[in-house]
Scaffold this motif. Structure first.
Motif, PDB file in Angstrom:
ATOM      1  N   SER A 105     -65.491 -26.105 -20.699  1.00  0.00           N
ATOM      2  CA  SER A 105     -65.333 -24.909 -21.528  1.00  0.00           C
ATOM      3  C   SER A 105     -63.862 -24.637 -21.811  1.00  0.00           C
ATOM      4  CB  SER A 105     -66.003 -23.710 -20.883  1.00  0.00           C
ATOM      5  OG  SER A 105     -65.882 -23.749 -19.518  1.00  0.00           O
TER       6      SER A 105
ATOM      7  N   LEU B 266     -63.082 -26.449 -24.778  1.00  0.00           N
ATOM      8  CA  LEU B 266     -63.827 -26.042 -25.975  1.00  0.00           C
ATOM      9  C   LEU B 266     -63.344 -24.739 -26.584  1.00  0.00           C
ATOM     10  CD1 LEU B 266     -67.539 -26.903 -25.255  1.00  0.00           C
ATOM     11  CD2 LEU B 266     -66.117 -27.751 -27.073  1.00  0.00           C
ATOM     12  N   ILE B 267     -62.612 -23.930 -25.792  1.00  0.00           N
ATOM     13  CA  ILE B 267     -62.274 -22.586 -26.275  1.00  0.00           C
ATOM     14  C   ILE B 267     -61.514 -22.634 -27.602  1.00  0.00           C
ATOM     15  CG2 ILE B 267     -60.949 -20.502 -25.767  1.00  0.00           C
ATOM     16  CD1 ILE B 267     -63.200 -20.614 -23.946  1.00  0.00           C
TER      17      ILE B 267
ATOM     18  N   ILE C   1     -63.564 -23.611 -30.622  1.00  0.00           N
ATOM     19  CA  ILE C   1     -64.512 -22.550 -30.972  1.00  0.00           C
ATOM     20  C   ILE C   1     -63.807 -21.450 -31.747  1.00  0.00           C
ATOM     21  CG2 ILE C   1     -65.907 -20.696 -30.006  1.00  0.00           C
ATOM     22  CD1 ILE C   1     -66.759 -22.552 -27.826  1.00  0.00           C
ATOM     23  N   GLN C   2     -62.611 -21.075 -31.265  1.00  0.00           N
ATOM     24  CA  GLN C   2     -61.901 -20.002 -31.962  1.00  0.00           C
ATOM     25  C   GLN C   2     -61.490 -20.439 -33.362  1.00  0.00           C
ATOM     26  OE1 GLN C   2     -58.882 -19.114 -29.128  1.00  0.00           O
ATOM     27  NE2 GLN C   2     -60.089 -17.494 -28.179  1.00  0.00           N
TER      28      GLN C   2
ATOM     29  N   PHE D 191     -63.063 -22.579 -35.178  1.00  0.00           N
ATOM     30  CA  PHE D 191     -64.292 -22.568 -35.988  1.00  0.00           C
ATOM     31  C   PHE D 191     -64.618 -21.154 -36.441  1.00  0.00           C
ATOM     32  CE2 PHE D 191     -68.953 -22.352 -36.302  1.00  0.00           C
ATOM     33  CZ  PHE D 191     -69.114 -23.216 -37.362  1.00  0.00           C
ATOM     34  N   ALA D 192     -64.416 -20.190 -35.530  1.00  0.00           N
ATOM     35  CA  ALA D 192     -64.685 -18.802 -35.900  1.00  0.00           C
ATOM     36  C   ALA D 192     -63.798 -18.374 -37.061  1.00  0.00           C
ATOM     37  CB  ALA D 192     -64.461 -17.891 -34.696  1.00  0.00           C
TER      38      ALA D 192
ATOM     39  N   ILE E 126     -68.294 -14.904 -32.980  1.00  0.00           N
ATOM     40  CA  ILE E 126     -67.962 -16.188 -32.349  1.00  0.00           C
ATOM     41  C   ILE E 126     -66.644 -16.071 -31.586  1.00  0.00           C
ATOM     42  CG2 ILE E 126     -67.534 -18.622 -32.753  1.00  0.00           C
ATOM     43  CD1 ILE E 126     -69.327 -18.467 -35.137  1.00  0.00           C
TER      44      ILE E 126
ATOM     45  N   SER F 156     -66.218 -16.710 -27.602  1.00  0.00           N
ATOM     46  CA  SER F 156     -65.307 -17.636 -26.923  1.00  0.00           C
ATOM     47  C   SER F 156     -64.684 -16.961 -25.702  1.00  0.00           C
ATOM     48  CB  SER F 156     -64.236 -18.116 -27.890  1.00  0.00           C
ATOM     49  OG  SER F 156     -63.292 -17.113 -28.124  1.00  0.00           O
TER      50      SER F 156
ATOM     51  N   LEU G 282     -67.335 -16.960 -23.065  1.00  0.00           N
ATOM     52  CA  LEU G 282     -67.458 -18.275 -22.429  1.00  0.00           C
ATOM     53  C   LEU G 282     -66.374 -18.453 -21.377  1.00  0.00           C
ATOM     54  CD1 LEU G 282     -68.659 -21.127 -22.355  1.00  0.00           C
ATOM     55  CD2 LEU G 282     -67.053 -21.762 -24.105  1.00  0.00           C
TER      56      LEU G 282
ATOM     57  N   ALA H 206     -75.566 -16.711 -33.368  1.00  0.00           N
ATOM     58  CA  ALA H 206     -74.423 -16.304 -32.555  1.00  0.00           C
ATOM     59  C   ALA H 206     -74.768 -15.106 -31.686  1.00  0.00           C
ATOM     60  CB  ALA H 206     -73.235 -15.976 -33.462  1.00  0.00           C
TER      61      ALA H 206
END
Lengths: 253, 167, 81, 154
Positions: free
Chosen positions: A116, A119-120, A123-124, A126-127, A147, A151, A154, C58
């Motif tokens: 994770s 991945l953070i 993900i951010q 992507f948001a 999203i 993150s 998560l 989401a």
């Protein structure tokens, strides 16, 4: 009570099912909802008015901007309400966890934690992509905001709450939440000051250099969505931080 | 600083793949977004303090390792395919326990995920230096002979494989 | 409309709703509720409501299930009905 | 059989939405556990959202050359080739090819507000657990009855 509840539910359901037979068939193109002048206008004019191919985004932030503005303030109010209900300063008096849920050891720290951690950032990003491309593809302020909030969630689930609280401290929750609503209302107010109606983004062509009224609406929509995303992301994390620690904001799950 | 630049570049490449719009407006949005994400969480992408030059070298070797891993996945897929069509007596699930010499969290994470992604074996948990791996057959368990670990140790210069099988 | 697909998801949705309300273990009920949300998201994607499906993916499957799990963790796991 | 063909099969979707809604309402009224009540509330609200979104579904009617029900209205995003023409001439767009965007917008915000409401409900649940050490309705009522002064303290 049980019987009475069942009876009430059955009566309600029977009435609704009786009403169902008058509905248009599923997916009928000539149903009152689809035939009406409103969806037709929204679909046909979204490109002409605002140069936004995604009709949902235009409807959300432009044609029905008031609705979204107050929905955003409802999210903000929910965050404040949870703060008022749950937040305690100092320790809880009788704190105990059910034994069945206590997590022993840290055998999952390396696999889950490292995954994770890596991945953070994607993900951010992507948001933010979802937020910035809400005009051309599905997405927008609500999705992007949730999203970004997810993150942080998560990070607090996989590592610990303290780590995400150093990134987004508690005193920022409501500053950011209010900032988002204020960005939204402020853009509306700016339009008012420039001589148009509230939330009529065409007014922004007087402050943005070199854009016509259509692109001014497009940029206005983007600005408003950014406000929505800021509020939603900070309030989502605020709600989680309070819920997962029973308002103490100390240890978390 | 070099780390931030590196993560910014990676994130911007990711943005370009996602976006598909190359006009100045969307590119500038991408620059702002990548700068924001770098500011928020670039310290999560690279936690260690390896010098950048070495990091690039490690990244290069990691790419080579991933190619090798892909080939291993193909091989064990074939093995699993044979196993599922052949005699069921050869299926003998077991938990293998071994001690690893890898020190850093990232190396352990890489080993654990490489074991999991190879069909037939799954990393159940890591306790300190001890790995608990579930293997579906004797051959899959025999595949955990430390070759993977040596290759991972070779990627990172300060790692040394040392293992003694326990059960 | 692929009505076979639609019907299958709707039936699974009913099953998920019933299971999530019948389970006495609240943690399991929360997880099944996440499954319910995910099925709902599939249904919306199938109805061409991509923005709604995206939001539900989401919010429903991710965030709201996590809120419930956090509350179950902070209160109790057993339910009398 | 006639009744089935006439009144149930064409409205199969609506029947299931109503049944899901009834499940949620029943849980809200009858269940004693507060978290179960909140799950019921979420199921209730998603059933209504589902109903709204399904109203916006558009099969395209006869426009795409197929019979109703065989074709499918696409997502309400205008295609790239069409977009440039449409920015000058709105009549280029055949609005029946797309799903109705209005229910999508209303329900999208409803989902996000719904999760905020769920959060408030869960916060109230935790607060009740802090004060009464239980999330079962009957136990809480019994505790309130046993010690009326507890309502005022804290």
């Amino acid at each position: 009570m049980r019987f009475l509840g069942l009876f009430a539910v059955l009566v309600t359901g029977a009435l609704l099912l009786y009403g169902v037979k008058d509905f248009p068939h599923y997916g009928a193109a000539d149903s009152p909802a689809n035939e009406g002048v409103v969806p037709r206008y929204y679909m046909e004019n979204t490109m002409k008015d605002a140069r936004v191919p995604n009709a949902v985004t235009t409807t959300l932030a432009d044609y029905r901007g008031y609705d979204t503005m107050f929905e955003t303030s409802v999210v903000f109010t929910a965050g404040v309400a949870i703060f008022a209900i749950l937040r305690v300063f100092g320790g809880d008096r009788n704190r105990h966890h059910p034994d069945s849920l206590r997590i022993r050891g840290d055998q999952f720290r390396i696999i889950v934690g490292t995954t994770s951690r890596l991945l953070i950032a994607p993900i951010q990003l992507f948001a933010l992509y979802v937020l910035a491309h809400g005009h051309h593809s599905p997405g927008g302020g609500f999705q992007g905001g949730v999203i970004i909030g997810a993150s942080f969630l998560l990070l607090s689930v996989a590592r610990n709450l303290g780590e995400s609280l150093t990134r987004l401290p508690e005193h920022r929750f409501f500053t950011l939440g209010a900032t988002g609503v204020l960005i939204y209302a402020g853009i509306g107010l700016l339009c008012l000051l420039l001589g148009h109606h509230f939330l009529d983004y065409r007014a922004l062509q007087h402050v943005l250099p070199g854009v016509g009224p259509e692109m001014a609406r497009s940029h206005g929509i983007l600005g408003v969505e950014i406000g929505v995303a800021i509020t939603v992301s900070s309030i989502m994390f605020a709600i989680y931080a309070n819920l997962s620690t029973r308002g103490e904001l100390k240890k978390g799950l | 600083m070099a780390y931030r630049l590196l993560s910014f570049t990676l994130l911007f490449a990711f943005w370009l793949i996602l976006s598909g719009f190359f006009d100045p407006f969307h590119l500038s949005l991408g620059l702002v977004s990548c700068a924001l994400v770098t500011w928020w969480s670039s310290d999560l992408m690279f936690e260690s303090t390896t010098p950048t030059k070495r990091l690039v070298r490690q990244g290069w070797r990691l790419a080579g390792y991933l190619c090798w891993l892909l080939w291993q996945i193909v091989l064990s897929n074939i093995h699993l395919f044979k196993l599922s069509l052949g005699d069921l007596k050869e299926v003998s699930p077991r938990v293998v326990k071994f001690r690893t010499g890898l020190k850093s969290d990232f190396a352990k994470f890489l080993l654990a995920n490489s074991i999991t992604i190879t069909p037939g074996t799954i990393t159940v948990k890591i306790l300190g230096d001890v790995f608990y791996v579930h293997a579906i057959s004797a051959e899959a368990a025999a595949g955990l002979d430390g070759g993977m670990e040596r290759r991972i140790a070779a990627i990172f210069e300060d790692e040394h494989p040392a293992r003694e099988a326990e059960a | 409309m692929i009505w076979q697909f639609d019907t299958l998801i709707l039936l699974l949705l009913l099953v998920a709703a019933v299971v999530s309300l019948r389970l006495r273990d609240l943690l399991a009920a929360s997880v099944v509720f996440g499954i319910y949300s995910f099925l709902m998201c599939l249904l919306w994607a199938e109805m061409a409501a991509v923005d709604v499906a995206f939001t539900e993916a989401a919010v429903g499957a991710g965030v709201s299930a996590l809120f419930m799990i956090a509350t179950v963790y902070q209160t109790t796991r057993k339910s009398s009905d | 059989m006639h009744f089935l063909n006439e009144h149930i099969i064409p409205f199969f979707n609506y029947w299931i939405y109503v049944i899901i809604m009834m499940l949620g309402l029943h849980a809200m009224i009858v269940k004693r556990n507060l978290i179960k009540k909140l799950i019921g509330m979420s199921i209730f609200s998603t059933a209504i959202i589902l109903f709204y979104v399904s109203i916006g579904v558009n099969n395209g009617g006869d426009i795409q050359g197929g019979k109703p029900g065989e074709t499918h209205g696409t997502i309400p995003v205008i295609e790239h080739e069409l977009a440039l023409e449409a920015s000058h001439d709105p009549t280029k767009i055949d609005f029946r090819r797309y799903a109705n965007p209005l229910p999508h917008v209303l329900m999208l915000t409803a989902i996000v507000v719904g999760v905020a409401t769920l959060g408030v409900g869960l916060a109230v649940t935790q607060r009740i657990y802090r004060d009464y050490d239980s999330i079962e309705e009957d136990e809480i009522l019994a505790k309130i009855a046993a010690a009326p002064s507890r309502q005022t303290d804290d």
